[in-house]
Design a protein around this motif. Sequence first.
Motif, short mmCIF file in Angstrom:
data_model
loop_
_atom_site.label_atom_id
_atom_site.label_comp_id
_atom_site.label_asym_id
_atom_site.label_seq_id
_atom_site.Cartn_x
_atom_site.Cartn_y
_atom_site.Cartn_z
N ALA A 110 0.86 -1.18 0.00
CA ALA A 110 0.00 0.00 0.00
C ALA A 110 0.90 1.22 0.00
O ALA A 110 1.72 1.40 0.91
CB ALA A 110 -0.92 0.01 1.23
N GLY A 111 0.78 2.04 -1.03
CA GLY A 111 1.64 3.21 -1.15
C GLY A 111 0.89 4.41 -1.67
O GLY A 111 0.02 4.29 -2.55
N GLN A 112 1.23 5.57 -1.12
CA GLN A 112 0.65 6.84 -1.56
C GLN A 112 1.76 7.87 -1.72
O GLN A 112 2.57 8.06 -0.81
CB GLN A 112 -0.39 7.37 -0.56
CG GLN A 112 -1.52 6.41 -0.25
CD GLN A 112 -1.24 5.55 0.95
OE1 GLN A 112 -0.56 5.95 1.88
NE2 GLN A 112 -1.76 4.33 0.93
N LEU A 113 1.78 8.52 -2.87
CA LEU A 113 2.71 9.60 -3.16
C LEU A 113 1.92 10.86 -3.44
O LEU A 113 1.00 10.85 -4.27
CB LEU A 113 3.58 9.26 -4.37
CG LEU A 113 4.32 10.44 -5.02
CD1 LEU A 113 5.46 10.91 -4.13
CD2 LEU A 113 4.84 10.07 -6.41
N ASN A 114 2.27 11.95 -2.77
CA ASN A 114 1.67 13.27 -3.02
C ASN A 114 2.80 14.24 -3.31
O ASN A 114 3.54 14.64 -2.40
CB ASN A 114 0.85 13.71 -1.80
CG ASN A 114 -0.04 14.90 -2.10
OD1 ASN A 114 0.21 15.65 -3.05
ND2 ASN A 114 -1.06 15.09 -1.30
N TRP A 115 2.93 14.62 -4.58
CA TRP A 115 4.05 15.46 -5.02
C TRP A 115 3.51 16.84 -5.40
O TRP A 115 2.69 16.97 -6.31
CB TRP A 115 4.74 14.80 -6.22
CG TRP A 115 5.92 15.55 -6.75
CD1 TRP A 115 6.69 16.46 -6.10
CD2 TRP A 115 6.45 15.45 -8.08
NE1 TRP A 115 7.68 16.93 -6.91
CE2 TRP A 115 7.56 16.33 -8.13
CE3 TRP A 115 6.12 14.70 -9.19
CZ2 TRP A 115 8.32 16.48 -9.28
CZ3 TRP A 115 6.88 14.85 -10.34
CH2 TRP A 115 7.98 15.72 -10.39
N SER A 116 3.95 17.84 -4.68
CA SER A 116 3.50 19.22 -4.92
C SER A 116 4.32 19.83 -6.04
O SER A 116 5.46 20.27 -5.83
CB SER A 116 3.63 20.05 -3.63
OG SER A 116 3.20 21.37 -3.86
N LEU A 117 3.75 19.87 -7.24
CA LEU A 117 4.45 20.46 -8.38
C LEU A 117 4.46 21.99 -8.27
O LEU A 117 5.49 22.63 -8.53
CB LEU A 117 3.78 20.03 -9.68
CG LEU A 117 3.79 18.52 -9.96
CD1 LEU A 117 2.95 18.21 -11.19
CD2 LEU A 117 5.20 18.01 -10.13
N PHE A 118 3.31 22.57 -7.92
CA PHE A 118 3.18 24.00 -7.69
C PHE A 118 2.44 24.17 -6.38
O PHE A 118 1.23 23.88 -6.31
CB PHE A 118 2.43 24.68 -8.84
CG PHE A 118 3.09 24.53 -10.17
CD1 PHE A 118 4.15 25.34 -10.53
CD2 PHE A 118 2.66 23.56 -11.07
CE1 PHE A 118 4.77 25.19 -11.76
CE2 PHE A 118 3.26 23.40 -12.30
CZ PHE A 118 4.33 24.21 -12.65
N PRO A 119 3.12 24.58 -5.32
CA PRO A 119 2.50 24.61 -3.99
C PRO A 119 1.17 25.36 -3.98
O PRO A 119 1.05 26.45 -4.54
CB PRO A 119 3.55 25.34 -3.14
CG PRO A 119 4.85 25.05 -3.83
CD PRO A 119 4.51 25.02 -5.30
N GLU A 120 0.17 24.70 -3.38
CA GLU A 120 -1.18 25.23 -3.22
C GLU A 120 -1.87 25.48 -4.56
O GLU A 120 -2.87 26.20 -4.63
CB GLU A 120 -1.18 26.51 -2.39
CG GLU A 120 -0.64 26.31 -0.98
CD GLU A 120 -0.74 27.57 -0.15
OE1 GLU A 120 -1.23 28.59 -0.67
OE2 GLU A 120 -0.31 27.52 1.01
N ARG A 121 -1.34 24.88 -5.63
CA ARG A 121 -1.96 25.01 -6.94
C ARG A 121 -2.16 23.64 -7.61
O ARG A 121 -3.24 23.33 -8.10
CB ARG A 121 -1.12 25.91 -7.87
CG ARG A 121 -1.11 27.37 -7.48
CD ARG A 121 -2.48 28.01 -7.71
NE ARG A 121 -2.46 29.44 -7.40
CZ ARG A 121 -2.76 29.94 -6.21
NH1 ARG A 121 -3.09 29.12 -5.22
NH2 ARG A 121 -2.75 31.24 -6.00
N LEU A 122 -1.11 22.82 -7.64
CA LEU A 122 -1.17 21.57 -8.39
C LEU A 122 -0.32 20.51 -7.71
O LEU A 122 0.87 20.73 -7.45
CB LEU A 122 -0.68 21.77 -9.83
CG LEU A 122 -0.55 20.52 -10.71
CD1 LEU A 122 -1.91 19.85 -10.89
CD2 LEU A 122 0.08 20.87 -12.06
#
Length: 449
Positions: A110-122
Amino acid sequence: MKTPERRNGRPSLSRVHVRPTALCVAILAAAFSDGANAARLNYRLEGLGLHSDNINLSESDEQAETVFAPRLAFDFKEEGSAVEIQARGEIERRFYSGNAFDDETRSGFAGQLNWSLFPERLNLVVEDYLSEEPINFRDGRFPGNLQQVNVFVAGPTFFARFGDATRLKLDVRGADTYAEETAGFDSKRYGAAAALEHDIRSTSKVSLNLAYTNVDFDDSDPAIAIDYDREDAFVRYNGKLRNIDYELDGGYSRLKRDLASDESTAIGRATVQWHPDPHNRLSFRARHQFADAVQDIVLRLRDSDEVLIPDLMAPSDSLVTSGTYRQNYYDLDYRFSGERFGFRARPLYRKLRYVDPGNSDRTERALVFQASYRLRPRMTVMLDGAERRREFLTQDETDRDHVYGLAMEYQLTRHWGWRADVFKNDRSSDVPEARYKENAVQFKVWWQR
């Protein structure tokens, strides 16, 4: 019911086959990690020996077997400024000394990745869930009756703000589902979910949520799987009191199905967690909604307290099928953690009514408990138990499972330890072929980081 082939072995499945998507989060973690100091990796190596007097869970053709298995379990967590990762996994190779069954590999992830490309936008989100689920749901977890099931989800999340108290979140997702054996489960799913949130005060907020999902099954036979669109609309209220966190949903859901009539149901969900003091925790979950096997697997494996490869004490398995069902679900979980004594009790109730006619409509009631006591600073004894009653409505079948285990664990050093278990596993049923009794002993040595 168990066929002779399932009791006595079967042609080898591709037990070492793991879909590449199960490795995706780990690859992205290595590629995009933004700070090694923020990452935490724990792992555990085990050598396991198991002897069962009825490993094929048969009433009249018991097969005694001794199993040896090396095993690796790990969990990884990264909380960087741009990348957040949570991943946990297990893999074991089982060798059957009696040669009545093919050696096999069991794994879960079980894996989750959350990558902020543009903070608070995308943000880019990638999730993957791999588990071992029964092929024949009515039978137990014996060699040859397990298959790998994988759910891979990925897509962007967009954010927008309208003042200090109001914001919009839009999730766009694509998903791929795969089952090693079950026909009709494999599918492609595409969807979007929008949430317009407003802060009422610092401890509460309300949101309007709209969600759409398109499900396209790989199998085009309508007798096996029917493509559909699902539309959900609901209002969510999140609140926090002194020691209580809660989340309440209310709304409406509609299924628009190809080559079949449309269906609809109300949405009602509640989650409450109460922490009266550092030693006690009580949580309650209730759901009335449309659900399916994919949703069931994802919700179960997202919970870090749930085992990746369900064992004898697991209160419920997932029925791997393409079917959608109306679900009533209630789960109460109480935990106490003291200096020497620990206790957990979890009663659970599920009622599932499938949209399409079949023989899977059922009601499940279960109670799982765990108790532990530390005899010495490094020695702990544990008592586990599980009681489950499962009623299949269309076939007048009721199964009652009774599983009890007694264990002792000794930690030799900070890294080394051992554990010994004895199990008793009984099933009574209205159907004679479904009954069985099993007694087992298990010993394992572990090294952990």
